[in-house]
Design a protein around this motif. Structure first.
Motif, PDB file in Angstrom:
ATOM      1  N   VAL A 184       0.835  -1.204   0.000  1.00  0.00           N
ATOM      2  CA  VAL A 184       0.000   0.000   0.000  1.00  0.00           C
ATOM      3  C   VAL A 184       0.872   1.257   0.000  1.00  0.00           C
ATOM      4  O   VAL A 184       0.608   2.208  -0.745  1.00  0.00           O
ATOM      5  CB  VAL A 184      -0.966  -0.014   1.209  1.00  0.00           C
ATOM      6  N   LEU A 185       1.922   1.263   0.801  1.00  0.00           N
ATOM      7  CA  LEU A 185       2.816   2.421   0.864  1.00  0.00           C
ATOM      8  C   LEU A 185       3.498   2.662  -0.481  1.00  0.00           C
ATOM      9  O   LEU A 185       3.527   3.781  -0.983  1.00  0.00           O
ATOM     10  CB  LEU A 185       3.871   2.235   1.954  1.00  0.00           C
ATOM     11  N   PHE A 186       4.018   1.608  -1.079  1.00  0.00           N
ATOM     12  CA  PHE A 186       4.746   1.763  -2.344  1.00  0.00           C
ATOM     13  C   PHE A 186       3.813   2.182  -3.471  1.00  0.00           C
ATOM     14  O   PHE A 186       4.179   2.996  -4.317  1.00  0.00           O
ATOM     15  CB  PHE A 186       5.482   0.477  -2.700  1.00  0.00           C
ATOM     16  N   LYS A 187       2.579   1.666  -3.479  1.00  0.00           N
ATOM     17  CA  LYS A 187       1.594   2.095  -4.484  1.00  0.00           C
ATOM     18  C   LYS A 187       1.245   3.578  -4.287  1.00  0.00           C
ATOM     19  O   LYS A 187       1.082   4.313  -5.262  1.00  0.00           O
ATOM     20  CB  LYS A 187       0.323   1.257  -4.391  1.00  0.00           C
ATOM     21  N   ALA A 188       1.131   3.991  -3.034  1.00  0.00           N
ATOM     22  CA  ALA A 188       0.801   5.389  -2.746  1.00  0.00           C
ATOM     23  C   ALA A 188       1.917   6.310  -3.232  1.00  0.00           C
ATOM     24  O   ALA A 188       1.652   7.369  -3.814  1.00  0.00           O
ATOM     25  CB  ALA A 188       0.559   5.577  -1.246  1.00  0.00           C
ATOM     26  N   ILE A 189       3.154   5.910  -3.006  1.00  0.00           N
ATOM     27  CA  ILE A 189       4.298   6.712  -3.478  1.00  0.00           C
ATOM     28  C   ILE A 189       4.287   6.770  -5.002  1.00  0.00           C
ATOM     29  O   ILE A 189       4.453   7.841  -5.596  1.00  0.00           O
ATOM     30  CB  ILE A 189       5.622   6.132  -2.943  1.00  0.00           C
ATOM     31  N   ALA A 190       4.056   5.639  -5.637  1.00  0.00           N
ATOM     32  CA  ALA A 190       4.060   5.584  -7.104  1.00  0.00           C
ATOM     33  C   ALA A 190       2.872   6.330  -7.713  1.00  0.00           C
ATOM     34  O   ALA A 190       2.924   6.713  -8.887  1.00  0.00           O
ATOM     35  CB  ALA A 190       4.065   4.133  -7.568  1.00  0.00           C
ATOM     36  N   LYS A 246      10.130  18.289  -5.030  1.00  0.00           N
ATOM     37  CA  LYS A 246      11.456  17.690  -4.885  1.00  0.00           C
ATOM     38  C   LYS A 246      11.708  17.169  -3.465  1.00  0.00           C
ATOM     39  O   LYS A 246      12.177  16.052  -3.285  1.00  0.00           O
ATOM     40  CB  LYS A 246      12.552  18.667  -5.292  1.00  0.00           C
ATOM     41  N   PHE A 247      11.387  17.959  -2.455  1.00  0.00           N
ATOM     42  CA  PHE A 247      11.658  17.535  -1.071  1.00  0.00           C
ATOM     43  C   PHE A 247      10.863  16.280  -0.711  1.00  0.00           C
ATOM     44  O   PHE A 247      11.354  15.413   0.006  1.00  0.00           O
ATOM     45  CB  PHE A 247      11.380  18.667  -0.065  1.00  0.00           C
ATOM     46  N   SER A 256      12.179  12.413   0.070  1.00  0.00           N
ATOM     47  CA  SER A 256      11.718  11.591   1.198  1.00  0.00           C
ATOM     48  C   SER A 256      11.280  10.214   0.706  1.00  0.00           C
ATOM     49  O   SER A 256      11.576   9.197   1.342  1.00  0.00           O
ATOM     50  CB  SER A 256      10.535  12.251   1.914  1.00  0.00           C
ATOM     51  N   PHE A 257      10.569  10.188  -0.418  1.00  0.00           N
ATOM     52  CA  PHE A 257      10.154   8.899  -0.995  1.00  0.00           C
ATOM     53  C   PHE A 257      11.387   8.041  -1.290  1.00  0.00           C
ATOM     54  O   PHE A 257      11.429   6.861  -0.968  1.00  0.00           O
ATOM     55  CB  PHE A 257       9.356   9.105  -2.282  1.00  0.00           C
ATOM     56  N   GLN A 258      12.380   8.666  -1.896  1.00  0.00           N
ATOM     57  CA  GLN A 258      13.620   7.959  -2.250  1.00  0.00           C
ATOM     58  C   GLN A 258      14.275   7.376  -0.998  1.00  0.00           C
ATOM     59  O   GLN A 258      14.655   6.208  -0.964  1.00  0.00           O
ATOM     60  CB  GLN A 258      14.573   8.936  -2.944  1.00  0.00           C
ATOM     61  N   LYS A 259      14.363   8.197   0.038  1.00  0.00           N
ATOM     62  CA  LYS A 259      15.003   7.783   1.294  1.00  0.00           C
ATOM     63  C   LYS A 259      14.253   6.605   1.930  1.00  0.00           C
ATOM     64  O   LYS A 259      14.871   5.623   2.369  1.00  0.00           O
ATOM     65  CB  LYS A 259      15.044   8.987   2.248  1.00  0.00           C
ATOM     66  N   VAL A 260      12.935   6.700   1.961  1.00  0.00           N
ATOM     67  CA  VAL A 260      12.119   5.636   2.555  1.00  0.00           C
ATOM     68  C   VAL A 260      12.261   4.347   1.746  1.00  0.00           C
ATOM     69  O   VAL A 260      12.489   3.264   2.308  1.00  0.00           O
ATOM     70  CB  VAL A 260      10.638   6.075   2.654  1.00  0.00           C
ATOM     71  N   LEU A 261      12.145   4.452   0.435  1.00  0.00           N
ATOM     72  CA  LEU A 261      12.234   3.261  -0.416  1.00  0.00           C
ATOM     73  C   LEU A 261      13.604   2.601  -0.316  1.00  0.00           C
ATOM     74  O   LEU A 261      13.695   1.373  -0.210  1.00  0.00           O
ATOM     75  CB  LEU A 261      11.921   3.625  -1.870  1.00  0.00           C
ATOM     76  N   MET A 262      14.658   3.399  -0.327  1.00  0.00           N
ATOM     77  CA  MET A 262      16.009   2.832  -0.207  1.00  0.00           C
ATOM     78  C   MET A 262      16.193   2.176   1.164  1.00  0.00           C
ATOM     79  O   MET A 262      16.838   1.131   1.266  1.00  0.00           O
ATOM     80  CB  MET A 262      17.082   3.901  -0.434  1.00  0.00           C
ATOM     81  N   HIS A 297       7.338  -0.446 -12.344  1.00  0.00           N
ATOM     82  CA  HIS A 297       8.050   0.371 -13.334  1.00  0.00           C
ATOM     83  C   HIS A 297       8.339   1.781 -12.787  1.00  0.00           C
ATOM     84  O   HIS A 297       9.460   2.278 -12.904  1.00  0.00           O
ATOM     85  CB  HIS A 297       7.238   0.455 -14.628  1.00  0.00           C
ATOM     86  N   ILE A 298       7.333   2.399 -12.178  1.00  0.00           N
ATOM     87  CA  ILE A 298       7.506   3.757 -11.629  1.00  0.00           C
ATOM     88  C   ILE A 298       8.579   3.753 -10.541  1.00  0.00           C
ATOM     89  O   ILE A 298       9.465   4.610 -10.535  1.00  0.00           O
ATOM     90  CB  ILE A 298       6.166   4.307 -11.090  1.00  0.00           C
ATOM     91  N   LEU A 299       8.509   2.791  -9.628  1.00  0.00           N
ATOM     92  CA  LEU A 299       9.481   2.747  -8.530  1.00  0.00           C
ATOM     93  C   LEU A 299      10.897   2.507  -9.046  1.00  0.00           C
ATOM     94  O   LEU A 299      11.850   3.113  -8.561  1.00  0.00           O
ATOM     95  CB  LEU A 299       9.090   1.688  -7.499  1.00  0.00           C
ATOM     96  N   LYS A 300      11.032   1.634 -10.026  1.00  0.00           N
ATOM     97  CA  LYS A 300      12.351   1.340 -10.581  1.00  0.00           C
ATOM     98  C   LYS A 300      12.895   2.519 -11.376  1.00  0.00           C
ATOM     99  O   LYS A 300      14.072   2.882 -11.234  1.00  0.00           O
ATOM    100  CB  LYS A 300      12.308   0.078 -11.445  1.00  0.00           C
TER     101      LYS A 300
END
Length: 164
Positions: free
Chosen positions: A110-116, A123-124, A128-134, A156-159
């Motif tokens: 659910v979190l990853f779909k919400a980010i995508a 940008k900020f 944050s999305f990048q930091k959380v996903l990594m 695809h979006i996350l990658k």
């Protein structure tokens, strides 16, 4: 005059503190109601974000009761200042307690779909999305399984956007 402002803020926090649990439980109940109208759901999502921002340590203890529904509801409305601030709060909570997301049913999905779901995150927030996903990628022993549970578009979006 500044002292008066501080006193008023403290009084308001005390009043809210007394009702925080009740307010949260009612909001969660409505959020989980399957027939709640979309405009109600989005307003509740924003209100919950404000409550979480005001009482993070207190509400994070109840995170597992509403995390999945709240994250889903945050994805339902247009990208405006309310959504930006709500996701900012969400990212702070996730960074503070990532285990709660992992342990929630479908929490990562659910979190990853919400980010995508974001088309044009500021940008900020994107950072944050990048930091959380990594962080999740580094910490999750079953990262490939988590990614494989996502639909192709989300993967695809996350990658492509976040290199995860």
């Amino acid at each position: 005059n500044n002292n008066n402002n501080n006193n008023n803020n403290q009084q308001q926090e005390t009043i809210m503190d007394n009702h925080c649990d009740d307010i949260l439980s009612h909001l969660v109940e409505i959020l989980k109601a399957t027939r709640a109208p979309p405009y109600i759901v989005t307003n509740i999502a924003i209100t919950m974000a404000r409550l979480v921002k005001s009482f993070p340590d207190r509400i994070i203890k109840k995170w597992d009761q509403f995390a999945v529904e709240w994250i889903q509801s945050l994805s339902m409305f247009q990208e405006d200042n309310d959504k930006i601030q709500s996701f900012q709060t969400l990212m702070l909570v996730v960074m503070k307690n990532p285990i709660a997301v992992v342990q929630s049913r479908n929490g990562c999905t659910v979190l990853f779909k919400a980010i995508a779901s974001w088309q044009h995150p500021p940008k900020f927030l994107n950072d944050s999305f990048q930091k959380v996903l990594m962080g999740f990628k580094k910490a999750a022993p079953n990262w490939d399984n988590i990614m494989n549970n996502l639909d192709q578009n989300t993967q695809h979006i996350l990658k492509s956007r976040y290199n995860v």
